[in-house]
Design a protein around this motif. Structure first.
Motif, PDB file in Angstrom:
ATOM      1  N   ILE A 286     -56.311  67.322 -96.214  1.00 24.26           N
ATOM      2  CA  ILE A 286     -55.597  66.531 -95.205  1.00 24.26           C
ATOM      3  C   ILE A 286     -55.483  67.312 -93.896  1.00 24.26           C
ATOM      4  CG2 ILE A 286     -53.373  65.493 -94.625  1.00 24.26           C
ATOM      5  CD1 ILE A 286     -53.049  64.921 -97.654  1.00 24.26           C
ATOM      6  N   VAL A 368     -48.455  62.371 -95.661  1.00 20.36           N
ATOM      7  CA  VAL A 368     -49.696  61.887 -96.266  1.00 20.36           C
ATOM      8  C   VAL A 368     -49.897  62.539 -97.621  1.00 20.36           C
ATOM      9  CG1 VAL A 368     -52.208  61.798 -96.008  1.00 20.36           C
ATOM     10  CG2 VAL A 368     -50.742  61.380 -94.019  1.00 20.36           C
ATOM     11  N   GLN A 375     -54.074  58.144 -95.930  1.00 21.64           N
ATOM     12  CA  GLN A 375     -54.911  59.085 -95.191  1.00 21.64           C
ATOM     13  C   GLN A 375     -55.728  58.363 -94.114  1.00 21.64           C
ATOM     14  OE1 GLN A 375     -56.734  62.176 -97.545  1.00 21.64           O
ATOM     15  NE2 GLN A 375     -58.600  62.155 -96.304  1.00 21.64           N
TER      16      GLN A 375
END
Length: 416
Positions: A286, A368, A375
């Protein structure tokens, strides 16, 4: 009572005494209202009246110092520029930048200079960090008059090393003197003369809290005086935090954030969820989405207010060179004490950041990772906004707390 040797005061003497007392009262009242400089050789710059006066001077003084950066050394008149690194614990301060009636790092440094030179000396910092944010390698510059420096401002036949050698004793003494006057939470180091650099960089202004970029890509290099903001090439920020059910070390409550939330994909009941290697790999993935050039309009705070203040649009396109998740927990060194597990650090190497941009990036990435935000939504927030409808309100995530953020270093081409 012997009238031969003692006389009663005459009416004229009484009137004179009353006039003296009355005039003294008026003088003390005027001196108090116009600030403490008439009464003390070392007035505190943070007093309400004097501090407000300094705020009114700060904008014009800083603008004047920017205008001097392009001129030739011989045309700078009788001013000598100095630069220094600054490290500070941001916990007891209301941020870097001067604020009315509040304690700030910039105000503390300017106060130390005021006490030494009995005049206001503007200090320009490379990054205006928020309240509670720390720094290890902040950079500043300030100008002194020639008569305040025991060496010539212009040394045309001297190399850079020779200039530094000539000024070393004065810089060391000034650094020692200022550190004696500063609070223990603020330390100056590597104080030295500001050099002149041949560069093609234009007027840039990139800092952590209100960075407004304007670049002039000149073809031919020009001789410029070193500037804490304009001469910087990149910055290294770090964010320290603890993940999972690990007990938080109270000794790090001002330098590390504890994210105790249970991920949405974890069972809602049962024993505490243990962080796995797959979870850490997912968080790294991420964070990797931030690398590259993106539009961070949804990650900048107070953009509208800053644009009104600047009188122009702020460029929200930023380049992130590197984002790295570092595990600060080392099993081989565990002694069974509290706070030895689950400690991590995110390192950001960037060219420049918007106000609260780093904290918004961390807060969004954590949401997230927890599964509270898709995402794909994060990817959409990073896309360049062609329509102009994107704003901070497009990002529902809150910024990460300030105590985990540290400005580790501001980098320059001359390896300062």
């Amino acid at each position: 009572y012997n009238s031969k040797y003692h006389h009663r005061p005459t009416m004229a003497s009484q009137n004179l005494l009353i006039c003296i007392v009355f005039a003294s009262t008026i003088y003390l009242t005027i001196a108090f209202l116009h600030g403490p400089s008439h009464l003390s050789p070392h007035p505190r710059i943070t007093s309400d009246v004097h501090n407000t006066h300094l705020r009114s001077l700060s904008v014009s003084t800083d603008e004047d110092s920017h205008q001097l950066d392009d001129v030739h050394p011989h045309d700078r008149g009788n001013k000598v520029r100095f630069r220094s690194r600054v490290a500070y614990c941001g916990t007891p301060f209301c941020g870097w930048q001067l604020q009315p009636h509040r304690t700030t790092i910039q105000g503390e440094i300017e106060e130390a200079l005021y006490r030494r030179y009995n005049r206001r000396i503007a200090v320009v910092g490379a990054g205006r960090t928020d309240a509670g944010v720390h720094a290890r390698g902040q950079a500043i510059h300030f100008d002194l008059f020639q008569e305040e420096v025991p060496f010539p401002s212009v040394m045309p036949n001297a190399t850079e090393s020779e200039r530094n050698s000539i000024s070393a004793d004065f810089c060391n003494e000034l650094q020692y003197s200022m550190n004696r006057m500063l609070r223990l939470e603020v330390r100056l180091f590597q104080l030295q003369l500001g050099p002149y650099l041949m560069t093609t960089k234009g007027q840039t202004a990139q800092d952590e809290s209100n960075e407004e970029e304007q670049q002039d890509h000149s073809v031919l290099p020009r001789l410029r005086l070193w500037h804490a903001i304009q001469s910087s090439s990149s910055k290294w920020y770090s964010y320290r935090f603890t993940l999972g059910p690990t007990l938080f070390d109270p000794m790090e409550r001002f330098t590390r954030t504890h994210f105790v939330h249970r991920p949405s994909f974890a069972p809602s009941s049962g024993p505490p969820y243990e962080i796995t290697t797959e979870d850490i790999a997912r968080l790294k993935s991420i964070l990797g989405l931030y690398v590259g050039t993106h539009d961070f309009k949804a990650f900048g705070g107070q953009l509208e207010q800053n644009e009104k203040r600047a009188g122009r649009k702020i460029n929200t396109i930023r380049t992130i060179h590197k984002v790295e998740l570092v595990n600060e927990s080392h099993e081989e060194s565990h002694l069974g004490f509290i706070g030895e597990e689950g400690d991590y650090r995110i390192d950001f190497l960037i060219e420049g950041a918007l106000y609260k941009m780093i904290r918004n990036m961390v807060g969004t990435a954590i949401q997230v990772w927890l599964g509270n935000m898709e995402q794909t939504q994060l990817i959409e927030l990073l896309e360049i906004d062609q329509s102009g409808v994107k704003s901070r309100k497009s990002n529902p995530c809150k910024p990460a707390p300030p105590e985990g953020l540290t400005l580790e270093c501001v980098y320059y081409d001359d390896l300062f």
